[in-house]
Design an enzyme around this catalytic site. Structure first.
Site, PDB file in Angstrom:
ATOM      1  CE  LYS A 176     -15.716  41.872  12.896  1.00  0.00           C
ATOM      2  NZ  LYS A 176     -14.791  41.488  14.007  1.00  0.00           N
ATOM      3  CG  ASP A 207     -12.892  36.974  11.149  1.00  0.00           C
ATOM      4  OD1 ASP A 207     -12.689  36.505   9.714  1.00  0.00           O
ATOM      5  OD2 ASP A 207     -12.570  38.279  11.211  1.00  0.00           O
ATOM      6  CE  LYS A 248     -10.454  35.548  13.365  1.00  0.00           C
ATOM      7  NZ  LYS A 248     -10.243  36.344  14.237  1.00  0.00           N
ATOM      8  CG  ASP A 276     -16.482  38.451  14.353  1.00  0.00           C
ATOM      9  OD1 ASP A 276     -15.445  38.852  15.404  1.00  0.00           O
ATOM     10  OD2 ASP A 276     -15.273  38.628  13.016  1.00  0.00           O
ATOM     11  CG  ASP A 289      -8.546  38.011  12.065  1.00  0.00           C
ATOM     12  OD1 ASP A 289      -9.339  37.653  11.743  1.00  0.00           O
ATOM     13  OD2 ASP A 289      -7.553  38.321  12.830  1.00  0.00           O
ATOM     14  CD  GLU A 348     -12.939  40.612  10.263  1.00  0.00           C
ATOM     15  OE1 GLU A 348     -13.724  40.246  11.196  1.00  0.00           O
ATOM     16  OE2 GLU A 348     -11.870  39.448  10.579  1.00  0.00           O
ATOM     17  NE  ARG A 404      -9.815  46.822  12.085  1.00  0.00           N
ATOM     18  CZ  ARG A 404      -8.652  46.532  12.814  1.00  0.00           C
ATOM     19  NH1 ARG A 404      -7.835  47.692  12.577  1.00  0.00           N
ATOM     20  NH2 ARG A 404      -8.729  46.366  13.883  1.00  0.00           N
TER      21      ARG A 404
END
Length: 493
Positions: free
Chosen positions: A260, A265, A272, A283, A342, A344, A346
């Site tokens: 990933k 993010d 968030k 992230d 959020d 995201e 995946r």
């Protein structure tokens, strides 16, 4: 910053002598040192308990000024991970003494073996010495510490084994710290384009091929899911593909490592909190992990074929950003209802996995991601949550983790969980609701693995630490690098 240059040698003039010491049986071949230790034990100032550290300053005319006693507890209870942690602690004492050269008196632990004992010691020292001071204006002068390694019972035949163990430990420490550096870079400097450039430099150094796809090429690949996540940012997405072919006689066998790569993010329109955003440069911990792993694999010339894929982008807000309620496509063809922007990671991973299978002909998949807060809630900060469709594959990972000390735990993947990610108006939805968040996130990716053997590693807990560990600093930890390497290495034996 301390750089440890570890080499096998006889004890010569050094600033300090580092002695690993077991409670019940450690015989130091030096009468003066033995006498000092016996006095300390009688006074109960030092027992050799695990993690105990005591410094003896030499008063006699001797080449060695300080003796650092490092307690390892009972020999029957020692493990490789305990050795790593103890030696990580020893780094603090070496720094306190401002030692520039240290002699490590090394004896093999019978139950662990010569190479594994030494490897764990070196990893503890090298990993424990890491710091990230790049952006401090008042930089301390970089200090190079040379650690000489020797033991009275190591014969000439074992010297080569020791040197190989040291080389491997130093490489794994180096590539783990490389991953730490990538995670620790702030998002204003580490965004998709700069990450891609950095990976090209890393590939040149460690010996693997790198290809980078820009936003137009990504669109041609029909990676709508990946592109949707990055639409809100002015920093355009990049697909980074790394290739290492160490077994050209078996090109049908290709292990894909998919990381990933969210370089930042914000959560997008499912925004968030400020506290939740502060560490979101991390992230891309999964990307850092697979970059570090393929670097180590390539440098060691392992007889294995590995593809590493990173879909790098930022998840931000703008008039172009994707929104809750959108329905988007994917490279594989399935449609997805967006219920939370959020969730995201995946969405980027599924297109990266599809690319690895369809374009790079991957025969097995391991995806690595800082994916869910639910993984931290369920397993804590030190354990990687794992989803798999093949228990034997997980068994390989578990055995590799025993070697590295990186904890993994298999989560259930009962068929009924899959119902939680089915959408009424699209093929899938990108969140499964209130419960089993780690499992449903993993199974969402599992919808795209096309029956290939697959492991999903959720490293949301161990990838970034806000407290210092024995050999892990605050910030990026490099989680997963050593375990992925070890899994690959075991296949070559």
């Amino acid at each position: 910053m301390y750089n440890f240059l570890v080499k096998k040698s006889k004890c010569t003039e050094t600033d300090a002598l580092l002695i690993p010491y077991f409670e019940e049986k450690t015989n130091i071949p030096n009468e003066e040192i033995n006498n000092k230790i016996n006095i300390l034990k009688k006074k109960e100032q030092f027992k050799g308990s695990y993690g105990e550290i005591f410094n003896i300053t030499r008063t006699t005319d001797d080449n060695i000024q300080d003796i650092i006693l490092l307690g390892l507890g009972k020999e029957t209870e020692i493990t490789k991970e305990k050795i790593r942690r103890a030696f990580g602690k020893a780094v603090n004492e070496i720094k306190r003494l401002k030692s520039k050269s240290v002699f490590l008196r090394f004896d093999s632990v019978e139950a662990i073996g010569l190479e594994n004992t030494l490897k764990a010691m070196v990893e503890g020292l090298a990993l424990g010495s890491y710091s990230f001071n790049k952006y401090k204006s008042d930089k301390k002068e970089e200090v190079e510490v040379t650690v000489h390694i020797g033991g009275h019972n190591i014969n000439e035949e074992e010297v080569e084994l020791c040197e190989k163990a040291i080389d491997e430990a130093m490489l794994l420490s180096e590539t783990t710290c490389l991953a730490r550096d990538l995670v620790n870079e702030p998002a204003n400097n580490m965004y998709p384009e700069t990450l891609a450039k950095e990976v090209k430099n890393i590939g040149s150094k460690y010996g693997f091929e790198v290809e980078v796809f820009d936003e137009n090429q990504i669109e041609e690949l029909k990676m709508e899911s990946f592109l949707s996540v990055g639409k809100g940012s002015d920093n355009l997405p990049r697909l980074i593909v790394m290739r290492y072919f160490g077994d050209k006689d078996n090109m049908d066998q290709r292990l894909a490592l998919v990381g990933k790569g969210l370089t930042y993010d914000s959560g997008g329109y499912s925004l968030k909190t400020n506290a939740g955003m502060v560490t979101m440069k991390a992230d891309m911990g999964g990307a850092a992990s697979v970059i570090g792993a393929i670097s180590a694999i390539a440098k060691r010339n392992l007889k294995i074929n590995v593809i590493a894929v990173v879909a790098a982008c930022e998840n931000l807000i703008s008039g172009h950003a994707y929104k809750p309620g959108d329905i988007i496509g994917s490279m594989e063809g399935k449609t997805i209802e967006i219920l939370n922007t959020d969730a995201e990671g995946r969405l980027t991973l599924i297109d990266a996995v599809t690319y690895a299978i369809e374009k790079e002909k991957a025969s097995e998949i391991i995806d690595v991601a800082t994916l869910t807060g639910a993984a931290v809630v369920s397993l804590g900060e030190d354990v990687t949550a794992v989803i798999t469709n093949k228990d034997e594959f997980y068994g390989e990972l578990r055995e590799a983790s025993y070697e590295t000390g990186e904890k993994v735990w298999q989560m259930p993947s009962f068929e009924d969980y899959g119902k939680l990610i089915k959408s009424n108006i699209a093929d899938l939805k990108n969140i499964g609701g209130k419960y089993a968040g780690t499992i449903t996130a993993g199974l969402f990716i599992g919808e795209f693995i096309q029956n290939k053997p697959w492991l999903h590693l959720d490293i949301a807990g161990p990838a970034f630490s806000e407290k210092k560990g024995d050999y892990c600093p605050t910030g990026g930890t490099g989680a997963g690098v050593r375990t992925l390497y070890e899994l690959a290495n075991r296949r070559c034996k």
